[in-house]
Design a protein around this motif. Structure first.
Motif, mmCIF file in Angstrom:
data_model
loop_
_atom_site.group_PDB
_atom_site.id
_atom_site.type_symbol
_atom_site.label_atom_id
_atom_site.label_comp_id
_atom_site.label_asym_id
_atom_site.label_seq_id
_atom_site.Cartn_x
_atom_site.Cartn_y
_atom_site.Cartn_z
ATOM 1 N N GLU A 276 1.360 -0.642 0.309
ATOM 2 C CA GLU A 276 0.061 0.086 -0.099
ATOM 3 C C GLU A 276 0.647 0.830 0.152
ATOM 4 O OE1 GLU A 276 -0.238 -2.048 2.938
ATOM 5 O OE2 GLU A 276 -0.951 -3.697 1.300
ATOM 6 N N GLU A 277 1.739 0.981 0.908
ATOM 7 C CA GLU A 277 2.944 2.581 0.784
ATOM 8 C C GLU A 277 3.400 2.500 -0.577
ATOM 9 O OE1 GLU A 277 6.566 4.423 3.170
ATOM 10 O OE2 GLU A 277 5.605 2.441 4.051
ATOM 11 N N GLN A 278 4.072 1.160 -0.889
ATOM 12 C CA GLN A 278 4.827 1.215 -1.988
ATOM 13 C C GLN A 278 3.985 1.749 -3.462
ATOM 14 O OE1 GLN A 278 7.291 -2.003 -3.379
ATOM 15 N NE2 GLN A 278 8.010 -1.623 -0.573
ATOM 16 N N ALA A 279 1.880 1.599 -3.535
ATOM 17 C CA ALA A 279 1.532 2.204 -4.016
ATOM 18 C C ALA A 279 1.175 3.355 -4.479
ATOM 19 C CB ALA A 279 0.244 1.305 -4.507
ATOM 20 N N VAL A 280 1.183 4.216 -3.298
ATOM 21 C CA VAL A 280 1.057 5.339 -3.079
ATOM 22 C C VAL A 280 2.761 6.613 -4.196
ATOM 23 C CG1 VAL A 280 1.633 7.731 -2.269
ATOM 24 C CG2 VAL A 280 0.057 5.653 -1.171
ATOM 25 N N TRP A 281 4.004 5.369 -4.391
ATOM 26 C CA TRP A 281 5.136 6.279 -5.139
ATOM 27 C C TRP A 281 5.035 6.057 -5.937
ATOM 28 C CZ3 TRP A 281 7.681 10.809 -3.259
ATOM 29 C CH2 TRP A 281 6.886 10.408 -1.625
ATOM 30 N N GLY A 282 3.592 5.167 -6.881
ATOM 31 C CA GLY A 282 4.269 4.038 -8.285
ATOM 32 C C GLY A 282 5.485 4.453 -8.020
ATOM 33 N N GLU A 283 5.663 4.789 -9.516
ATOM 34 C CA GLU A 283 6.687 4.580 -10.480
ATOM 35 C C GLU A 283 7.874 5.872 -9.945
ATOM 36 O OE1 GLU A 283 5.748 3.927 -15.008
ATOM 37 O OE2 GLU A 283 4.326 2.612 -14.260
ATOM 38 N N SER A 284 7.204 6.367 -9.390
ATOM 39 C CA SER A 284 8.687 7.633 -9.146
ATOM 40 C C SER A 284 9.710 7.120 -8.244
ATOM 41 C CB SER A 284 7.656 8.509 -7.817
ATOM 42 O OG SER A 284 7.519 7.861 -6.890
#
Length: 195
Positions: free
Chosen positions: A128-136
């Motif tokens: 979930e935390e990684q999804a917030v940052w996506g491909e950035s």
């Protein structure tokens, strides 16, 4: 306080002091969040205030941190800030003494462990935390063919770029309202190697 600079470390005692994992973390906390009292440092690191006070004293003796008494609410409260904006060192400064050279090698190894550890923590973060940052988030590497002078030029270019973004980060951190803004760790190494 005068404008902070990047300090050139030439004393192996300073390298040894800043290489301790908790002291390194305390320096990072002070760099990211600004001056902090011992209680806040203890809370951020999960350590006892007495332990924090001990490590701050060690770092003060090496001129890594200084007290910020103007921030204290009373004489019992001790606030700390880093003395410099960053640290750098050169192996050439430690070549003459085998003991100092050993401290240098240990400090460099611990520094790399610290950097890689931060990246590993991110990769272990919840989806979930990684999804917030996506491909950035990113990882990049390249094999280049360079002379020592060209590698120095690349180093200076990268440091200038990071300095520009660091200044922007500090200004943006003061702006309220962006809940996604958080500290981001970026590091790069450029070393001669064999594939």
């Amino acid at each position: 306080m005068a404008e902070r600079h990047v300090r050139q470390v030439t004393d192996s005692r300073v390298l040894a002091a800043m290489s301790h994992p908790l002291r390194r973390r305390l320096l990072d906390v002070l760099t990211v969040y600004g001056p902090q009292p011992v209680g806040a440092l203890a809370e951020r690191t999960g350590q006892a205030p007495a332990n924090i006070s001990h490590h701050m004293k060690v770092m003060r003796e090496c001129d890594l941190v200084e007290e910020a008494p103007e921030l204290a609410r009373d004489r019992r409260e001790r606030w700390w800030r880093p003395v410099s904006a960053g640290l750098r060192w050169s192996g050439r400064d430690f070549d003459d003494d085998p003991g100092e050279a050993a401290v240098l090698r240990a400090a460099e190894s611990l520094n790399l462990d610290h950097q890689v550890g931060l990246v590993r923590e991110w990769y272990a973060a919840p989806d979930e935390e990684q999804a917030v940052w996506g491909e950035s988030t990113f990882a990049a590497d390249r094999w280049l063919h360079l002379t020592p002078a060209e590698l120095l030029e690349l180093s200076r270019d990268l440091v200038a770029l990071l300095d520009r973004w660091s200044a922007r980060s500090a200004e943006a951190a003061a702006e309220p309202g962006d809940e996604t803004r958080r500290p981001v760790f970026v590091f790069a190494h450029g070393i001669p190697a064999t594939p």
